[in-house]
Design a protein around this motif. Structure first.
Motif, PDB file in Angstrom:
ATOM      1  N   ARG A  61      -7.050   0.568   3.089  1.00  0.00           N
ATOM      2  CA  ARG A  61      -6.423   1.352   2.127  1.00  0.00           C
ATOM      3  C   ARG A  61      -4.955   2.319   2.182  1.00  0.00           C
ATOM      4  NH1 ARG A  61     -11.619   3.843   2.753  1.00  0.00           N
ATOM      5  NH2 ARG A  61     -13.258   2.101   0.999  1.00  0.00           N
ATOM      6  N   SER A  62      -5.683   2.876   3.789  1.00  0.00           N
ATOM      7  CA  SER A  62      -3.908   3.609   4.210  1.00  0.00           C
ATOM      8  C   SER A  62      -2.958   2.815   3.537  1.00  0.00           C
ATOM      9  CB  SER A  62      -4.035   4.241   5.525  1.00  0.00           C
ATOM     10  OG  SER A  62      -5.192   4.658   6.012  1.00  0.00           O
ATOM     11  N   VAL A  63      -2.784   1.196   4.425  1.00  0.00           N
ATOM     12  CA  VAL A  63      -1.803   0.898   4.240  1.00  0.00           C
ATOM     13  C   VAL A  63      -1.464   0.137   2.807  1.00  0.00           C
ATOM     14  CG1 VAL A  63      -0.537  -2.041   5.308  1.00  0.00           C
ATOM     15  CG2 VAL A  63      -2.092   0.111   6.358  1.00  0.00           C
ATOM     16  N   ARG A  64      -2.201  -0.169   1.956  1.00  0.00           N
ATOM     17  CA  ARG A  64      -2.674  -0.634   0.889  1.00  0.00           C
ATOM     18  C   ARG A  64      -1.337   0.837   0.226  1.00  0.00           C
ATOM     19  NH1 ARG A  64      -2.718  -4.612  -1.596  1.00  0.00           N
ATOM     20  NH2 ARG A  64      -0.171  -4.220  -1.445  1.00  0.00           N
ATOM     21  N   SER A  65      -2.105   1.905   0.344  1.00  0.00           N
ATOM     22  CA  SER A  65      -0.779   3.185  -0.300  1.00  0.00           C
ATOM     23  C   SER A  65       0.414   3.249   0.003  1.00  0.00           C
ATOM     24  CB  SER A  65      -1.603   4.391  -0.504  1.00  0.00           C
ATOM     25  OG  SER A  65      -1.799   4.418   0.783  1.00  0.00           O
ATOM     26  N   ALA A  66       0.728   2.145   1.159  1.00  0.00           N
ATOM     27  CA  ALA A  66       2.388   2.620   1.482  1.00  0.00           C
ATOM     28  C   ALA A  66       2.943   1.514   1.042  1.00  0.00           C
ATOM     29  CB  ALA A  66       1.674   2.975   3.069  1.00  0.00           C
ATOM     30  N   VAL A  67       2.590   0.344   1.047  1.00  0.00           N
ATOM     31  CA  VAL A  67       3.661  -0.945   0.979  1.00  0.00           C
ATOM     32  C   VAL A  67       2.668  -1.833  -0.615  1.00  0.00           C
ATOM     33  CG1 VAL A  67       4.605  -1.665   3.096  1.00  0.00           C
ATOM     34  CG2 VAL A  67       2.417  -2.293   2.428  1.00  0.00           C
ATOM     35  N   ASN A  68       3.532  -2.369  -1.369  1.00  0.00           N
ATOM     36  CA  ASN A  68       3.273  -3.312  -2.549  1.00  0.00           C
ATOM     37  C   ASN A  68       3.313  -4.562  -2.163  1.00  0.00           C
ATOM     38  OD1 ASN A  68       1.428  -3.603  -4.712  1.00  0.00           O
ATOM     39  ND2 ASN A  68       3.704  -3.432  -5.948  1.00  0.00           N
ATOM     40  N   VAL A  69       2.791  -5.350  -1.586  1.00  0.00           N
ATOM     41  CA  VAL A  69       2.883  -6.828  -0.932  1.00  0.00           C
ATOM     42  C   VAL A  69       1.698  -7.046   0.025  1.00  0.00           C
ATOM     43  CG1 VAL A  69       5.539  -6.644   0.136  1.00  0.00           C
ATOM     44  CG2 VAL A  69       3.482  -5.755   1.726  1.00  0.00           C
ATOM     45  N   PRO A  70       1.396  -8.524  -0.348  1.00  0.00           N
ATOM     46  CA  PRO A  70      -0.244  -8.374  -0.299  1.00  0.00           C
ATOM     47  C   PRO A  70      -0.283  -8.573   1.075  1.00  0.00           C
ATOM     48  CG  PRO A  70       1.275 -10.340  -1.376  1.00  0.00           C
ATOM     49  CD  PRO A  70       2.601  -9.240  -0.995  1.00  0.00           C
ATOM     50  N   ILE A  71      -1.905  -8.467   1.179  1.00  0.00           N
ATOM     51  CA  ILE A  71      -2.772  -7.932   2.595  1.00  0.00           C
ATOM     52  C   ILE A  71      -3.085  -8.504   2.812  1.00  0.00           C
ATOM     53  CG2 ILE A  71      -3.498  -6.056   3.998  1.00  0.00           C
ATOM     54  CD1 ILE A  71      -1.358  -3.838   2.058  1.00  0.00           C
ATOM     55  N   ILE A  72      -3.034  -9.237   4.333  1.00  0.00           N
ATOM     56  CA  ILE A  72      -4.549 -10.242   4.814  1.00  0.00           C
ATOM     57  C   ILE A  72      -5.175  -9.092   5.784  1.00  0.00           C
ATOM     58  CG2 ILE A  72      -5.048 -12.342   5.686  1.00  0.00           C
ATOM     59  CD1 ILE A  72      -1.947 -13.268   5.193  1.00  0.00           C
ATOM     60  N   ALA A  73      -6.110  -8.378   5.398  1.00  0.00           N
ATOM     61  CA  ALA A  73      -6.887  -7.848   6.515  1.00  0.00           C
ATOM     62  C   ALA A  73      -7.768  -8.555   7.515  1.00  0.00           C
ATOM     63  CB  ALA A  73      -8.319  -7.068   5.505  1.00  0.00           C
ATOM     64  N   SER A  74      -7.388  -8.289   8.412  1.00  0.00           N
ATOM     65  CA  SER A  74      -7.765  -8.947   9.422  1.00  0.00           C
ATOM     66  C   SER A  74      -9.139  -8.200  10.968  1.00  0.00           C
ATOM     67  CB  SER A  74      -7.019  -9.597  10.029  1.00  0.00           C
ATOM     68  OG  SER A  74      -7.732 -10.354  11.644  1.00  0.00           O
ATOM     69  N   GLY A  75     -10.593  -8.731  11.050  1.00  0.00           N
ATOM     70  CA  GLY A  75     -10.797  -8.083  13.000  1.00  0.00           C
ATOM     71  C   GLY A  75     -12.540  -8.208  11.995  1.00  0.00           C
ATOM     72  N   GLY A  76     -13.007  -7.802  12.326  1.00  0.00           N
ATOM     73  CA  GLY A  76     -14.071  -7.698  11.710  1.00  0.00           C
ATOM     74  C   GLY A  76     -15.008  -8.045  10.942  1.00  0.00           C
ATOM     75  N   ALA A  77     -15.428  -9.211  10.694  1.00  0.00           N
ATOM     76  CA  ALA A  77     -15.940 -10.061   9.024  1.00  0.00           C
ATOM     77  C   ALA A  77     -17.000 -10.444   9.621  1.00  0.00           C
ATOM     78  CB  ALA A  77     -15.177 -10.834   8.404  1.00  0.00           C
ATOM     79  N   SER A  78     -17.722  -9.786   9.453  1.00  0.00           N
ATOM     80  CA  SER A  78     -19.341 -10.342   9.392  1.00  0.00           C
ATOM     81  C   SER A  78     -20.028 -11.498   8.346  1.00  0.00           C
ATOM     82  CB  SER A  78     -20.230  -9.229   9.983  1.00  0.00           C
ATOM     83  OG  SER A  78     -20.868  -8.409   9.173  1.00  0.00           O
ATOM     84  N   ASN A  79     -19.671 -11.057   7.333  1.00  0.00           N
ATOM     85  CA  ASN A  79     -20.601 -11.442   5.668  1.00  0.00           C
ATOM     86  C   ASN A  79     -20.116 -10.933   4.754  1.00  0.00           C
ATOM     87  OD1 ASN A  79     -21.382  -8.798   5.484  1.00  0.00           O
ATOM     88  ND2 ASN A  79     -23.293  -8.481   6.728  1.00  0.00           N
ATOM     89  N   ALA A  80     -20.136 -11.081   3.776  1.00  0.00           N
ATOM     90  CA  ALA A  80     -19.501 -10.821   2.061  1.00  0.00           C
ATOM     91  C   ALA A  80     -19.489  -9.915   1.639  1.00  0.00           C
ATOM     92  CB  ALA A  80     -20.798 -12.261   1.435  1.00  0.00           C
ATOM     93  N   ASP A  81     -20.589  -8.240   2.275  1.00  0.00           N
ATOM     94  CA  ASP A  81     -20.457  -7.135   1.739  1.00  0.00           C
ATOM     95  C   ASP A  81     -18.903  -7.167   1.680  1.00  0.00           C
ATOM     96  OD1 ASP A  81     -22.297  -7.651   0.406  1.00  0.00           O
ATOM     97  OD2 ASP A  81     -23.872  -6.557   1.484  1.00  0.00           O
ATOM     98  N   ASP A  82     -18.979  -7.682   3.874  1.00  0.00           N
ATOM     99  CA  ASP A  82     -17.373  -6.803   4.471  1.00  0.00           C
ATOM    100  C   ASP A  82     -15.826  -7.262   3.470  1.00  0.00           C
ATOM    101  OD1 ASP A  82     -19.091  -5.520   6.395  1.00  0.00           O
ATOM    102  OD2 ASP A  82     -18.587  -7.221   7.399  1.00  0.00           O
ATOM    103  N   LEU A  83     -16.379  -9.187   3.391  1.00  0.00           N
ATOM    104  CA  LEU A  83     -15.319  -9.499   2.349  1.00  0.00           C
ATOM    105  C   LEU A  83     -14.787  -8.013   1.147  1.00  0.00           C
ATOM    106  CD1 LEU A  83     -15.640 -11.713   4.751  1.00  0.00           C
ATOM    107  CD2 LEU A  83     -15.223 -13.322   2.591  1.00  0.00           C
ATOM    108  N   GLN A  84     -16.082  -8.180   0.427  1.00  0.00           N
ATOM    109  CA  GLN A  84     -16.832  -7.923  -0.797  1.00  0.00           C
ATOM    110  C   GLN A  84     -15.346  -6.179  -0.413  1.00  0.00           C
ATOM    111  OE1 GLN A  84     -19.736  -7.768  -3.215  1.00  0.00           O
ATOM    112  NE2 GLN A  84     -18.619  -6.590  -4.792  1.00  0.00           N
ATOM    113  N   GLN A  85     -16.149  -5.604   0.564  1.00  0.00           N
ATOM    114  CA  GLN A  85     -15.718  -4.180   0.756  1.00  0.00           C
ATOM    115  C   GLN A  85     -13.412  -4.540   0.709  1.00  0.00           C
ATOM    116  OE1 GLN A  85     -17.626  -1.969   3.189  1.00  0.00           O
ATOM    117  NE2 GLN A  85     -19.511  -2.965   2.513  1.00  0.00           N
ATOM    118  N   ALA A  86     -13.779  -4.865   1.747  1.00  0.00           N
ATOM    119  CA  ALA A  86     -11.897  -5.417   2.440  1.00  0.00           C
ATOM    120  C   ALA A  86     -10.928  -5.737   0.234  1.00  0.00           C
ATOM    121  CB  ALA A  86     -12.209  -6.644   2.770  1.00  0.00           C
TER     122      ALA A  86
END
Lengths: 211, 252
Positions: free
Chosen positions: B190-215
């Motif tokens: 959320r912090s990086v999202r509010s700082a820049v307006n280019v696409p962001i790839i989230a990485s680190g910690g995924a375990s299931n579809a809920d994690d992806l949805q939250q990201a």
């Protein structure tokens, strides 16, 4: 019957994604060669104008290599041509990206940047809304990587559109010339099918299935 | 509508895909070409291939790995790891990468981002940030050299600077979550999202579809995951089916 592979000639634009474009055509069974020779660019049975990077730098290279006229001529003569991503934008009169530098000018429109409120670049998969009149482009989902786009359909071309905040032109076709804003070579099987259809269109009717 | 992307990550060492936590205790996970082809068939939207070779020979082998993957792969390929110069970027693009991610080389000399963007385009200039919660827990610090060195650099400031220089996408890895399968670091996102307006790839910690949805809801445009795919907990399409039924826009 001649069973040799269909030949695809890719213009060496100095652009960064040559390996992907070549691999895309090799996967659909083409014999690929690269060129920056003006005569070959004009004469090739099937020519690809690829491009990623900046409009200004690329058009300057095309002028320096004396490729602008042969490209313009072959498109005006309806020779089989595929322009991809920046390649599509290079067909236009000019681009907001590089004001004052004319493009090939076969399409009399100006390329503009996406609206400032949008996340730029427009990167990833998006829906392509096509029309049977754009015979080479089936509806589907394609991979994009662009910050600039054509907002309006150019006169004389049939178009497919994609929505990113507002609709833009994601492909346009006129006769045997096809231009795509998306990257068919990175659009999985949908993209491979498109490359195959375009390649088939380079065969004269009596040769379809054999060239 | 633009789709949310799912990107399997192949960590490659000396020509083989490996898995491990924070590049420790690496185990063999297969052949890069076989895995790349399998993930495309499973519905992967792109692939990321990171070189985690320990040796110079291993790094030299990376170009050959990329050539082999490129021949078979019909989706976009981002390559990162161990890149030092703009010439390295050129070699990787010529071998078949569509995008190149740089971390340490950019921190050492931010001007490299501008050079890359100018020569190859913003769409292939990916800034990789390895982020770690700072000691005061007030923000995140940039790590370089595969997480071994703490740069004196705030993640948000760095993201803004790098995007200003021409980075067209941010590959944002939470070093605190990497390999833990405890979900993406949503605060960081959320912090990086509010700082820049280019696409962001989230990485680190995924375990299931809920994690992806939250990201995605926290502002990620794409999510990267490795072990959940290598360990066959899910195929990409399994996760997409779950996300689609939760009304998350994905390519199916």
């Amino acid at each position: 019957m001649n069973k040799s592979l269909p030949k695809v000639t890719i213009v060496r634009t100095g652009s960064a994604n040559m390996a992907s474009m070549m691999a895309g055509f090799i996967r659909v069974g083409a014999d690929v060669n690269l060129t920056d020779d003006p005569e070959v660019v004009f004469d090739a049975d099937a020519l690809v104008l690829p491009g990623v990077g900046s409009f200004g730098a690329t058009i300057k290279r095309l002028y320096a290599a004396e490729l602008v006229e042969p490209l313009r001529q072959r498109i005006l003569e309806d020779r089989v041509t595929l322009a991809v991503c920046l390649g599509m934008q290079l067909l236009c009169a000019e681009s907001e990206e590089s004001a004052g530098l004319p493009g090939l000018g076969v399409v009399d429109v100006r390329v503009e940047r996406f609206d400032a409120g949008l996340r730029i670049p427009h990167l990833g998969w998006n829906d392509v809304i096509s029309d049977p009149a754009v015979s080479l482009v089936e509806p589907g989902c394609a991979y994009f990587a662009n910050s600039y786009r054509l907002a309006d359909p150019p006169a004389g071309w049939t178009v497919a559109t994609t929505d990113y905040g507002v609709p833009f032109i994601s492909a346009m076709q006129r006769g045997r010339v096809l231009a795509c804003q998306f990257h068919p070579e990175l659009s999985g099987t949908w993209g491979s099918d498109l490359l195959k259809r375009w390649l088939d269109s380079s065969c004269r009717p009596e040769e379809v299935g054999s060239c | 509508m633009l789709k949310n992307r799912i990107i399997p990550c192949l960590d490659v060492r000396d020509g083989r895909v490996v898995k491990g936590v924070q590049f420790q205790n690496l185990r063999d996970a297969g052949d890069p070409v076989e895995l790349a082809v399998a993930y495309e068939a499973q519905g992967a939207d792109e692939l990321v291939l990171l070189d985690v070779s320990a040796t110079a020979e291993g790094r030299r082998a990376q170009c050959e790995t990329i050539r082999r993957v490129r021949r078979e792969l019909g989706i976009a390929l981002t390559v990162g790891g161990g890149i030092r110069t703009v010439d390295d970027v050129r070699w990787l693009l010529e071998a078949g990468a569509d995008k190149v991610s740089i971390n340490t080389a950019a921190v050492d000399e931010p001007e490299r981002i501008a050079l890359m963007a100018e020569q190859f385009g913003v769409q292939c200039t990916v800034l990789a940030i390895d982020a770690q919660l700072n000691e005061a827990k007030t923000g995140w610090t940039v790590l370089t050299h595969a997480g071994t060195i703490t740069a004196n650099l705030d993640v948000l400031q760095w993201a803004v600077e790098a995007v200003g220089l021409g980075a067209g996408e941010v590959l944002l890895t939470s070093w605190d979550r990497d390999g833990t399968q405890s979900g993406y670091d949503l605060e960081l996102l959320r912090s990086v999202r509010s700082a820049v307006n280019v696409p962001i790839i989230a990485s680190g910690g995924a375990s299931n579809a809920d994690d992806l949805q939250q990201a995605f809801e926290a502002g990620a445009d794409a999510v990267l995951a490795a072990s959940i795919f290598h360990d066959r907990h899910f195929t990409v399409n399994d996760l997409k089916a779950q996300l689609a039924s939760a009304n998350v826009e994905v390519r199916t």
